[in-house]
Write a protein that holds these residues in place. Structure first.
Motif, PDB file in Angstrom:
ATOM      1  N   HIS A   1       1.001  -1.103   0.136  1.00 21.90           N
ATOM      2  CA  HIS A   1      -0.023   0.252  -0.009  1.00 21.90           C
ATOM      3  C   HIS A   1       0.911   1.240  -0.239  1.00 21.90           C
ATOM      4  O   HIS A   1       1.820   1.313   0.845  1.00 21.90           O
ATOM      5  CB  HIS A   1      -0.945  -0.189   1.322  1.00 21.90           C
ATOM      6  CG  HIS A   1      -2.052  -1.212   1.086  1.00 21.90           C
ATOM      7  ND1 HIS A   1      -2.690  -1.709   2.095  1.00 21.90           N
ATOM      8  CD2 HIS A   1      -2.901  -1.327  -0.153  1.00 21.90           C
ATOM      9  CE1 HIS A   1      -3.781  -2.668   1.647  1.00 21.90           C
ATOM     10  NE2 HIS A   1      -3.740  -2.339   0.277  1.00 21.90           N
TER      11      HIS A   1
ATOM     12  N   GLU B   1       2.033   3.525   3.060  1.00 19.37           N
ATOM     13  CA  GLU B   1       2.506   2.894   4.204  1.00 19.37           C
ATOM     14  C   GLU B   1       3.934   2.824   4.564  1.00 19.37           C
ATOM     15  O   GLU B   1       4.687   1.804   4.360  1.00 19.37           O
ATOM     16  CB  GLU B   1       1.794   1.607   4.361  1.00 19.37           C
ATOM     17  CG  GLU B   1       0.410   1.657   4.440  1.00 19.37           C
ATOM     18  CD  GLU B   1      -0.481   0.303   4.345  1.00 19.37           C
ATOM     19  OE1 GLU B   1      -0.076  -0.599   4.383  1.00 19.37           O
ATOM     20  OE2 GLU B   1      -1.803   0.510   4.137  1.00 19.37           O
TER      21      GLU B   1
ATOM     22  N   HIS C   1       2.402  -4.011   6.741  1.00 17.62           N
ATOM     23  CA  HIS C   1       1.544  -2.765   6.418  1.00 17.62           C
ATOM     24  C   HIS C   1       1.578  -1.820   7.511  1.00 17.62           C
ATOM     25  O   HIS C   1       2.034  -2.215   8.704  1.00 17.62           O
ATOM     26  CB  HIS C   1      -0.111  -3.352   6.445  1.00 17.62           C
ATOM     27  CG  HIS C   1      -0.211  -4.075   5.167  1.00 17.62           C
ATOM     28  ND1 HIS C   1      -1.004  -3.681   4.003  1.00 17.62           N
ATOM     29  CD2 HIS C   1       0.002  -5.228   4.777  1.00 17.62           C
ATOM     30  CE1 HIS C   1      -1.008  -4.596   2.989  1.00 17.62           C
ATOM     31  NE2 HIS C   1      -0.328  -5.559   3.493  1.00 17.62           N
ATOM     32  N   THR C   2       0.765  -0.649   7.532  1.00 15.89           N
ATOM     33  CA  THR C   2       0.475   0.210   8.619  1.00 15.89           C
ATOM     34  C   THR C   2      -0.836   0.474   8.415  1.00 15.89           C
ATOM     35  O   THR C   2      -1.485   0.390   7.301  1.00 15.89           O
ATOM     36  CB  THR C   2       1.217   1.432   8.733  1.00 15.89           C
ATOM     37  OG1 THR C   2       0.888   2.196   7.570  1.00 15.89           O
ATOM     38  CG2 THR C   2       2.606   1.264   8.606  1.00 15.89           C
TER      39      THR C   2
HETATM   40 ZN    ZN Z   1      -1.981  -1.781   3.842  1.00 19.79          ZN
END
Ligand code: ZN
Ligand code: 0X9
Length: 447
Positions: free
Chosen positions: A188, A191, A323-324
């Motif tokens: 993403h 992120e 991810h974040t």
């Molecule tokens: Zn993500």
């Protein structure tokens, strides 16, 4: 003694800066950006906002909300935090949802509309390693540690940027018959902390070899793969104009729509689009694409993983997709609320849960099956496990909430929040030769 990566980067920054600039310009020249150069922001471009939605308490309610084309970024007992543009927010309000905008959550949007907010957590794009700097840092580490790190281009993004994988072991140039563990990052776009996590791991394994007994042991008995950015186009788009754009997807145009991008984490070919956990609307942040693996970045990852099947056996045994944000350790399946399903029996669920909880105990994250959060379909974890039999986790890194900076916490947290996952990564590596050992059933590991 460990050398902090950011100190190391500062020390070598001058040496790599010209290379980094050349790479940036090269990448931009090759990019098919609808707004011309990547740095130029179209005047009509809207940066989506961050909203708290109150009165949403169960996974079922969250899955219904997610099906209305917004991404859920964080979850609380009775509310969630979402990303939505103005039209999406208006539509949700008209449906009766209670939305409250969190003004400071996207630093770029805040600076632009001057709407106030908490500046103590503000960050700027230059506080995070850019794509060009990341490339230069990896190249410099690989040339410094040629026996411990080997870099491979595994494919190209939609706009033609290299997607790289780095193999780390005590004999990295040679493919050895050992359990392999994959760490993937920055699927993403926004992120950015996850790319820092990749650089932290590379530095840690390279400098720890011969000094730290656990790292040395893992480098001697595993092959460690690190993909530092699965979505370079998205990262450049989000970061390189000088103002964050709150971008999540890749940068692939959609035919018949002005909306850009596919959510890579809804584009995998395992129960793709099956279960209301993704969107068919190209304007959605969770758009699944016109078909499974339609995003080149998805295909680069899956082709790479498939290429690790040697002699009929998948060499990669375990995986974390970083991810974040929210501080979570998640495991499959995401497409169903059930703990077990075809291809995931009770022992396997117990392994996921046991090792997941051990990792979460080490970093203070919350462990859960990913669908406890909300349903997703076509996600990387479901494909890795369901299609390839790889023990695959998602980590949602720092922070816990939007008010702590959401996707854009200050750069001052990078060292602390990457080092926070050192132990969890070692736990996964140490279990990766036989994950069933964690539940006292090593006999289930076939040799
Ligand atoms: Zn993500
Ligand atoms: O929604 C996602 O793709 C991930 N969260 S993020 O905020 N980084 O976008 C979480 C995926 C985990 N899977 C499920 N929750 N089912």
């Amino acid at each position: 003694m460990r050398t902090p990566l950011r100190g190391r980067f500062t020390a070598t920054a001058a040496a790599v800066l010209s290379l980094a600039l050349a790479l940036t310009l090269g990448a931009q020249a090759g990019a098919a950006s609808p707004n011309g150069a990547n740095g130029a922001r179209a005047s009509a471009e809207e940066i989506p906002g961050t909203y708290e939605v109150r009165g949403v308490s169960s996974a079922a309610q969250r899955s219904v909300l997610a099906a209305h084309d917004v991404s859920i970024d964080a979850v609380d007992d009775h509310s969630v935090t979402i990303t939505a543009d103005k039209a999406q927010a208006k539509r949700l309000r008209s449906m009766g949802y209670l939305l409250e905008e969190i003004p400071g959550a996207v630093p770029g949007a805040l600076a632009r509309d001057d709407s106030g907010g908490d500046f103590s957590v503000a960050s700027t794009p230059s506080q995070y390693t850019s794509h060009a700097q990341m490339t230069a840092t990896v190249n410099s580490l690989v040339s410094q540690y040629p026996n411990l790190m080997h870099r491979q281009v595994i494919g190209r993004s939609h706009q033609g940027r290299d997607i790289i994988a780095v193999r780390m072991s005590n004999n990295a140039r040679v493919d050895q018959n050992r359990p392999e563990v994959l760490f993937s990052h920055n699927m993403h776009a926004r992120e950015h902390l996850t790319t820092e996590m990749a650089l932290y791991l590379m530095n840690e394994f390279a400098t720890g070899y011969g000094r730290d007994s656990r790292i040395t042991n893992m480098m001697n008995t595993r092959e460690i793969w690190i993909i530092p950015s699965l979505n370079p186009d998205g990262k450049v788009w989000d970061q390189d104009s000088g103002t964050f754009r709150n971008w999540r997807k890749n940068r692939q145009p959609n035919s018949g729509s002005t909306a850009i991008g596919t959510d890579i984490n809804r584009n995998f070919a395992y129960r793709w689009g099956c279960c209301g956990g993704s969107s068919s609307n190209p304007a959605s942040d969770t758009y699944r694409g016109p078909s499974a693996e339609s995003a080149p970045e998805t295909r680069v990852l899956t082709n790479f993983v498939r290429s690790r099947v040697i002699g009929g056996r998948q060499q990669i045994t375990a995986h974390i997709d970083f991810h974040t944000y929210s501080e979570l350790v998640l495991w499959p399946f995401g497409y169903t609320y059930n703990d077990t399903a075809p291809g995931l029996n009770q022992d396997q669920h117990n392994v996921f849960s046991t090792v997941g909880r051990q990792m979460a105990a080490s970093n203070g994250y919350r462990p859960q099956q990913s669908s406890d959060l909300y349903i997703t379909d076509g996600s990387i974890n479901d494909w890795m496990w369901g299609d390839q039999g790889i023990w695959s986790y998602t980590f949602e890194m720092y922070p816990r909430t939007a008010s702590q900076g959401g996707f854009y916490p200050p750069g001052s947290v990078i060292d602390r929040e990457t080092a926070r996952n050192r132990e969890a990564v070692l736990i996964l590596l140490e279990n990766a030769d036989c994950m069933y050992r964690s539940i006292g059933k090593p006999q289930l590991c076939t040799t």
